[in-house]
Design a protein around this motif. Structure first.
Motif, short mmCIF file in Angstrom:
data_model
loop_
_atom_site.label_atom_id
_atom_site.label_comp_id
_atom_site.label_asym_id
_atom_site.label_seq_id
_atom_site.Cartn_x
_atom_site.Cartn_y
_atom_site.Cartn_z
N LEU A 100 0.83 -1.21 0.00
CA LEU A 100 0.00 0.00 0.00
C LEU A 100 0.86 1.26 0.00
O LEU A 100 0.49 2.27 -0.61
N ALA A 101 2.00 1.22 0.69
CA ALA A 101 2.90 2.38 0.69
C ALA A 101 3.41 2.65 -0.72
O ALA A 101 3.50 3.81 -1.15
N LEU A 102 3.74 1.60 -1.46
CA LEU A 102 4.20 1.78 -2.84
C LEU A 102 3.09 2.35 -3.72
O LEU A 102 3.34 3.22 -4.56
N TYR A 103 1.86 1.88 -3.51
CA TYR A 103 0.75 2.42 -4.28
C TYR A 103 0.53 3.91 -3.99
O TYR A 103 0.17 4.69 -4.88
N SER A 104 0.72 4.31 -2.74
CA SER A 104 0.46 5.70 -2.37
C SER A 104 1.46 6.68 -2.97
O SER A 104 1.19 7.88 -3.07
N LEU A 105 2.62 6.18 -3.40
CA LEU A 105 3.66 7.07 -3.93
C LEU A 105 3.19 7.83 -5.17
O LEU A 105 3.59 8.98 -5.38
N THR A 106 2.36 7.20 -5.99
CA THR A 106 1.90 7.86 -7.21
C THR A 106 1.24 9.19 -6.91
O THR A 106 1.59 10.23 -7.49
N VAL A 107 0.29 9.18 -6.01
CA VAL A 107 -0.44 10.40 -5.68
C VAL A 107 0.41 11.36 -4.85
O VAL A 107 0.45 12.57 -5.11
N LEU A 108 1.12 10.82 -3.86
CA LEU A 108 1.86 11.68 -2.95
C LEU A 108 3.00 12.42 -3.65
O LEU A 108 3.18 13.62 -3.46
N VAL A 109 3.77 11.71 -4.46
CA VAL A 109 4.90 12.35 -5.14
C VAL A 109 4.40 13.42 -6.10
O VAL A 109 4.94 14.54 -6.15
N ARG A 110 3.38 13.11 -6.87
CA ARG A 110 2.85 14.08 -7.85
C ARG A 110 2.34 15.35 -7.15
O ARG A 110 2.61 16.47 -7.60
N ASN A 111 1.60 15.18 -6.08
CA ASN A 111 1.05 16.36 -5.41
C ASN A 111 2.11 17.17 -4.67
O ASN A 111 2.06 18.41 -4.67
N LEU A 112 3.05 16.47 -4.04
CA LEU A 112 4.14 17.19 -3.39
C LEU A 112 4.97 17.97 -4.40
O LEU A 112 5.31 19.14 -4.17
N LEU A 113 5.26 17.35 -5.53
CA LEU A 113 6.03 18.02 -6.56
C LEU A 113 5.26 19.20 -7.14
O LEU A 113 5.84 20.28 -7.37
N ALA A 114 3.97 19.02 -7.35
CA ALA A 114 3.15 20.13 -7.86
C ALA A 114 3.13 21.29 -6.88
O ALA A 114 3.21 22.46 -7.27
N PRO A 148 -1.21 23.02 0.65
CA PRO A 148 -2.52 22.75 0.04
C PRO A 148 -2.51 21.58 -0.93
O PRO A 148 -3.36 20.69 -0.87
N ALA A 149 -1.52 21.55 -1.83
CA ALA A 149 -1.43 20.45 -2.78
C ALA A 149 -1.03 19.16 -2.09
O ALA A 149 -1.54 18.07 -2.42
N ALA A 150 -0.14 19.25 -1.10
CA ALA A 150 0.32 18.05 -0.40
C ALA A 150 -0.80 17.40 0.39
O ALA A 150 -0.97 16.17 0.35
N THR A 151 -1.58 18.19 1.10
CA THR A 151 -2.67 17.61 1.89
C THR A 151 -3.78 17.08 1.00
O THR A 151 -4.45 16.10 1.36
N ALA A 152 -3.99 17.70 -0.15
CA ALA A 152 -4.98 17.17 -1.09
C ALA A 152 -4.55 15.78 -1.56
O ALA A 152 -5.37 14.85 -1.65
N GLY A 153 -3.27 15.62 -1.86
CA GLY A 153 -2.76 14.31 -2.25
C GLY A 153 -2.83 13.31 -1.12
O GLY A 153 -3.12 12.13 -1.33
#
Length: 226
Positions: A100-114, A148-153
Motif C-alpha cells: 500500500l505504501a508503494l501504491y500511495s507514492l503515485t499520488v503523494l509524489v505528484r502532489n508534493l512536486l506540484a 494545500p497540494a500536499a494535503t490534497a494528495g
C-alpha cells in the motif's frame, strides 16, 4: 408449515442488530487493524515521497524518471504486487503495508512536486536574500506553501489505502476485508454488509479529518477565496 426463525442471524438478513451486538469485539479488532494498516502505509509512503519530490524539484532531469516509476508501481495489480513482495515480507502485515505504501507514492509524489513547483520563484529568491540555506528554505518556505497540494494528495492516498487494505485479506491481514472475504465465502449477509459499510465510514471520516487538518494548517487559502 414451519414458522420462520425469529432471529435475524438465523434468517441470514442483510441488516441484523443481533450481528452487531454479538460480534462487536470482532468488528472492533477488524476496524483497529484496518486503521493501523492504513495509517502505517500512508505514513511510510509520505516519508518516501517527500525526498523523491524534493529531488525531482531540485534536479529537474530526475522528475520524469521519478514520476514514471511511481506511475508504473500503481499499474501493478494488487495480487501481483503482493506476490513480488512475498519473498521479502512473507505472509505478514508488513507485506500489506509495503504494498500500500508503494501504491500511495503515485499520488503523494505528484502532489508534493506540484506544490513545490507552485511556490513563486521570487519568494525563493527573497528567502535566499535573507540568508536562508537550502534546508531552511525547504522547511520554512517551500513546504508550508506546498501544503494545500500536499494535503490534497494525502487525502486521496488515504482514502485509496482504506479501500485497498481489504485486498490484504488474501494473506490474512485485511482488517475489515477479512470479514468481507469470509462473509462472501459463506454468504453471511450481515457480515458482508456491516464490514463494507464500516469501510465506507472509515474512508469518509478519514477524508473529513484530513480536510479539517488541511483547512487548519492553510488559513491563507481561505482568506484568498474570500
Amino acid at each position: 408449515m414451519t414458522a420462520p426463525p425469529d432471529d435475524c442471524l438465523a434468517r441470514n438478513e442483510w441488516i441484523c442488530g443481533a450481528y452487531l451486538s454479538t460480534r462487536r469485539h470482532m468488528l472492533l479488532d477488524a476496524v483497529l487493524q484496518h486503521l493501523r494498516l492504513t495509517a502505517l502505509a500512508v505514513l511510510i509512503g509520505l516519508v518516501v515521497a517527500l525526498p523523491l519530490a524534493v529531488l525531482a524539484r531540485r534536479l529537474r532531469w530526475t522528475a520524469a524518471p521519478v514520476l514514471a516509476l511511481t506511475t508504473v508501481l500503481y499499474t501493478i495489480p494488487s495480487l501481483a504486487m503482493f506476490s513480488l513482495l512475498l519473498p521479502l515480507y512473507g505472509l505478514s502485515a508488513g507485506l500489506v503495508v509495503a504494498g500500500l505504501a508503494l501504491y500511495s507514492l503515485t499520488v503523494l509524489v505528484r502532489n508534493l512536486l506540484a506544490g513545490l513547483r507552485a511556490v513563486p520563484e521570487e519568494i525563493r529568491q527573497a528567502a535566499r536574500g535573507m540568508g536562508y540555506g537550502p534546508v531552511r528554505l525547504l522547511l520554512a518556505v517551500e513546504l508550508p506553501l506546498a501544503l494545500p497540494a500536499a494535503t490534497a494528495g494525502l487525502r486521496v492516498a488515504t482514502v485509496s489505502a482504506v479501500s485497498l487494505v481489504t485486498v490484504g485479506a488474501i494473506v490474512g491481514f485485511g482488517g475489515l476485508g477479512n470479514l468481507i472475504y469470509a462473509g462472501m465465502n459463506t454468504y453471511f449477509k450481515a457480515q458482508v454488509l456491516t464490514a463494507s459499510v464500516l469501510c465506507v465510514v472509515i474512508a469518509v471520516a478519514a477524508d473529513l479529518l484530513l480536510l479539517g487538518v488541511q483547512r487548519a494548517v492553510t488559513p491563507w487559502t481561505r482568506a484568498a477565496r474570500r
